[in-house]
Design a protein around this motif. Structure first.
Motif, mmCIF file in Angstrom:
data_model
loop_
_atom_site.group_PDB
_atom_site.id
_atom_site.type_symbol
_atom_site.label_atom_id
_atom_site.label_comp_id
_atom_site.label_asym_id
_atom_site.label_seq_id
_atom_site.Cartn_x
_atom_site.Cartn_y
_atom_site.Cartn_z
ATOM 1 N N ASN A 294 0.832 -0.891 -0.160
ATOM 2 C CA ASN A 294 0.291 0.046 0.174
ATOM 3 C C ASN A 294 0.864 1.198 0.113
ATOM 4 O OD1 ASN A 294 -3.357 0.228 0.289
ATOM 5 N ND2 ASN A 294 -2.654 -1.204 1.920
ATOM 6 N N LEU A 295 0.568 2.140 -0.993
ATOM 7 C CA LEU A 295 2.024 2.856 -1.848
ATOM 8 C C LEU A 295 0.491 4.636 -1.412
ATOM 9 C CD1 LEU A 295 4.115 1.459 -3.569
ATOM 10 C CD2 LEU A 295 4.292 1.923 -1.042
ATOM 11 N N PRO A 296 1.252 6.035 -1.090
ATOM 12 C CA PRO A 296 0.472 6.706 -0.803
ATOM 13 C C PRO A 296 0.709 6.693 -2.689
ATOM 14 C CG PRO A 296 2.536 7.238 -0.545
ATOM 15 C CD PRO A 296 2.846 6.247 -0.152
ATOM 16 N N ALA A 297 -0.980 7.660 -3.383
ATOM 17 C CA ALA A 297 -1.446 7.382 -4.763
ATOM 18 C C ALA A 297 -0.227 8.681 -5.449
ATOM 19 C CB ALA A 297 -2.492 8.604 -4.574
ATOM 20 N N ALA A 298 0.510 9.065 -4.740
ATOM 21 C CA ALA A 298 2.449 9.741 -5.795
ATOM 22 C C ALA A 298 2.766 9.022 -6.571
ATOM 23 C CB ALA A 298 2.407 11.077 -5.223
ATOM 24 N N ARG A 299 2.855 7.715 -5.879
ATOM 25 C CA ARG A 299 4.000 6.999 -6.193
ATOM 26 C C ARG A 299 3.093 5.729 -6.801
ATOM 27 N NH1 ARG A 299 7.131 4.581 -1.197
ATOM 28 N NH2 ARG A 299 7.615 3.674 -2.476
ATOM 29 N N THR A 300 1.990 5.587 -7.247
ATOM 30 C CA THR A 300 1.671 4.746 -7.074
ATOM 31 C C THR A 300 1.549 4.326 -9.713
ATOM 32 O OG1 THR A 300 -0.933 5.582 -7.500
ATOM 33 C CG2 THR A 300 0.044 4.188 -5.805
ATOM 34 N N CYS B 288 -1.012 -4.883 -7.154
ATOM 35 C CA CYS B 288 -1.049 -5.613 -5.486
ATOM 36 C C CYS B 288 0.340 -5.303 -4.979
ATOM 37 C CB CYS B 288 -0.810 -7.129 -5.240
ATOM 38 S SG CYS B 288 -0.405 -8.050 -3.985
ATOM 39 N N GLU B 289 1.286 -5.540 -6.670
ATOM 40 C CA GLU B 289 2.927 -4.821 -6.400
ATOM 41 C C GLU B 289 2.851 -3.340 -6.962
ATOM 42 O OE1 GLU B 289 6.281 -5.937 -5.285
ATOM 43 O OE2 GLU B 289 4.515 -6.804 -4.371
ATOM 44 N N GLY B 290 1.593 -2.814 -7.322
ATOM 45 C CA GLY B 290 2.097 -0.936 -7.738
ATOM 46 C C GLY B 290 1.779 -0.450 -6.473
ATOM 47 N N GLY B 291 0.968 -1.411 -5.627
ATOM 48 C CA GLY B 291 1.208 0.007 -4.330
ATOM 49 C C GLY B 291 -0.589 0.052 -3.697
ATOM 50 N N LEU B 292 -1.880 -0.659 -4.783
ATOM 51 C CA LEU B 292 -2.982 -0.068 -4.291
ATOM 52 C C LEU B 292 -3.408 -2.227 -3.916
ATOM 53 C CD1 LEU B 292 -4.040 0.937 -7.591
ATOM 54 C CD2 LEU B 292 -2.789 2.206 -6.133
ATOM 55 N N GLY B 293 -3.495 -1.782 -2.891
ATOM 56 C CA GLY B 293 -2.780 -3.716 -1.901
ATOM 57 C C GLY B 293 -4.388 -3.838 -1.138
ATOM 58 N N SER B 294 -4.900 -2.187 -1.127
ATOM 59 C CA SER B 294 -6.466 -2.300 -0.194
ATOM 60 C C SER B 294 -7.573 -3.108 -1.003
ATOM 61 C CB SER B 294 -6.515 -1.334 1.084
ATOM 62 O OG SER B 294 -6.369 -0.503 0.494
ATOM 63 N N GLY B 295 -8.461 -3.217 -0.835
ATOM 64 C CA GLY B 295 -9.424 -4.246 -1.178
ATOM 65 C C GLY B 295 -11.252 -2.795 -1.879
ATOM 66 N N ASP B 296 -10.243 -1.868 -0.722
ATOM 67 C CA ASP B 296 -11.274 -0.433 -1.222
ATOM 68 C C ASP B 296 -10.815 0.790 -2.173
ATOM 69 O OD1 ASP B 296 -9.310 0.035 0.764
ATOM 70 O OD2 ASP B 296 -10.387 1.331 2.040
ATOM 71 N N ARG B 297 -9.054 0.311 -2.332
ATOM 72 C CA ARG B 297 -8.324 1.192 -3.395
ATOM 73 C C ARG B 297 -8.564 0.654 -4.626
ATOM 74 N NH1 ARG B 297 -2.655 3.343 -1.424
ATOM 75 N NH2 ARG B 297 -3.337 4.168 -3.042
ATOM 76 N N PHE B 298 -8.769 -0.946 -4.771
ATOM 77 C CA PHE B 298 -8.804 -1.980 -6.194
ATOM 78 C C PHE B 298 -9.187 -3.355 -5.917
ATOM 79 C CE2 PHE B 298 -7.415 -4.903 -9.157
ATOM 80 C CZ PHE B 298 -7.638 -3.933 -10.536
ATOM 81 N N GLN B 299 -10.149 -3.862 -6.007
ATOM 82 C CA GLN B 299 -10.854 -4.629 -5.746
ATOM 83 C C GLN B 299 -10.499 -5.993 -6.327
ATOM 84 O OE1 GLN B 299 -14.802 -4.819 -5.133
ATOM 85 N NE2 GLN B 299 -15.052 -6.977 -4.254
ATOM 86 N N ARG B 300 -9.724 -6.443 -6.311
ATOM 87 C CA ARG B 300 -8.487 -7.685 -6.871
ATOM 88 C C ARG B 300 -9.779 -8.913 -7.369
ATOM 89 N NH1 ARG B 300 -4.692 -6.286 -3.270
ATOM 90 N NH2 ARG B 300 -5.507 -8.568 -1.686
ATOM 91 N N SER B 301 -9.578 -9.634 -8.407
ATOM 92 C CA SER B 301 -9.822 -10.939 -8.422
ATOM 93 C C SER B 301 -10.086 -11.484 -9.930
ATOM 94 C CB SER B 301 -11.481 -10.119 -9.183
ATOM 95 O OG SER B 301 -12.662 -10.920 -9.157
#
Length: 338
Positions: free
Chosen positions: A61-67, A164-177
């Motif tokens: 989980n990274l800040p949006a500025a880095r994703t 996931c590896e790019g920094g959007l690890g939480s489901g509320d940011r990106f719902q992996r599926s």
């Protein structure tokens, strides 16, 4: 079981057509952490093919500025690992070209062994990863062994792992599926409700500027041509395919995007585009542009990725010539070296 079958119905099965200019160079191994601090997807699994299992589901989980830049860098590294395959949609396919029938082909056993844990790692980043890997274990234990192709299309798993590896690890940011429609629907809901946590918002293609780090999505057999059409079916399984934009080239009227399970590998697509409203609009049959909520980066982000920088300094590595400038490249030269 009904839920599982519904999700499987949405797993992308869209495969690319053979096109003139498609090519592949030798695989380029992933960079050491000091060049790109990205974990291999293989780190998420353990065991040999046939007995492979998920060992971790950890994401960053990274800040949006880095994703935005990180998403491009991670996707570029996977493209290199699979051999810099390119599918060029800016040229006409030869008359009579047939679809790439991946489901009827066996993989090279050496390549199957080399990439098995990588693709399993993509699955591991999804909530259904354990189940999907178990299904593949059954196929590996069959008559084809390690030469067996993946029984389920893994393009959504690839996108999920990159996020996931790019920094959007939480489901509320990106719902992996395991299915693209899950995170497409999340982006549609985020746009409708202006949901702050969601990393992507959905637009019709051409409604806003395409930038590296965004996603471009199509539906199987053009089931959808607009966000409004999909909005009526939110939550319902649907076959889709999405690719990660890595470069925008206004001077060449094309957009470059990396996707998984494209002709059975991680490939770079060259998408034709036209200038409209001050920005490039892809002209292929796409229905959704998922816009990343992050500061923009350079249009040529792919060229500035650690993987492509490493390629330019490595003798004997020749990615496809489509990335070079046709007017200046010469036979046998590496168009990425500057």
């Amino acid at each position: 079981m009904k839920t599982i079958l519904l999700i499987l119905a949405g797993v992308a099965a869209t495969m690319a057509f053979p096109a003139t200019g498609a090519g592949q160079a030798q695989p380029f191994e992933r960079l050491p952490p000091e060049r790109l601090d990205a974990r291999s997807p293989s780190a998420l699994v353990e065991g040999r093919p046939g007995r492979m299992r998920v060992r971790s589901t950890a994401c960053r989980n990274l800040p949006a500025a880095r994703t935005r830049r990180r998403i491009v860098d991670v996707a570029a590294q996977e493209w290199g690992f699979f051999g810099f395959s390119i599918v060029d949609y800016t040229v006409d396919a030869p008359r009579g070209a047939r679809r790439y029938r991946w489901w009827r082909r066996r993989v090279d056993p050496r390549e199957g062994a080399r990439t098995a844990s990588t693709i399993a790692g993509y699955w591991a980043a999804t909530p259904r990863g354990t189940w999907m890997i178990d299904r593949q274990n059954g196929r590996w234990n069959g008559s084809d062994g390690i030469a067996a192709r993946w029984r389920d299309p893994w393009s959504a798993a690839f996108v999920s792992w990159v996020m996931c590896e790019g920094g959007l690890g939480s489901g509320d940011r990106f719902q992996r599926s395991i299915a693209h429609h899950v995170y497409v629907d999340q982006a549609i809901r985020a746009r409708d409700a202006d949901s702050p946590p969601a990393a992507f918002t959905a637009y019709d293609v051409g409604a806003t500027e395409v930038e590296p780090g965004d996603l471009l999505c199509s539906s199987r057999r053009r089931s959808y041509t607009s966000i409004a059409q999909r909005r009526r079916h939110l939550g319902v399984g649907a076959r889709m395919h999405c690719d990660i934009v890595v470069k925008v080239e206004p001077g060449r009227d094309r957009i470059l995007a990396i996707g998984g399970n494209v002709r059975g590998t991680v490939s770079l697509k060259l998408l034709p585009a036209v200038s409209r409203g001050g920005h490039l609009v892809p002209t292929r049959s796409l229905f959704a542009h998922l816009k990343l909520r992050a500061d923009p980066i350079e249009d040529d982000a792919l060229d500035q990725s650690p993987t492509l920088e490493a390629v330019r300094s490595t003798d004997g590595v020749e990615p496809p010539a489509q990335l070079g400038a046709p007017a200046t490249s010469t036979p046998g030269s590496n168009p990425l070296r500057r």
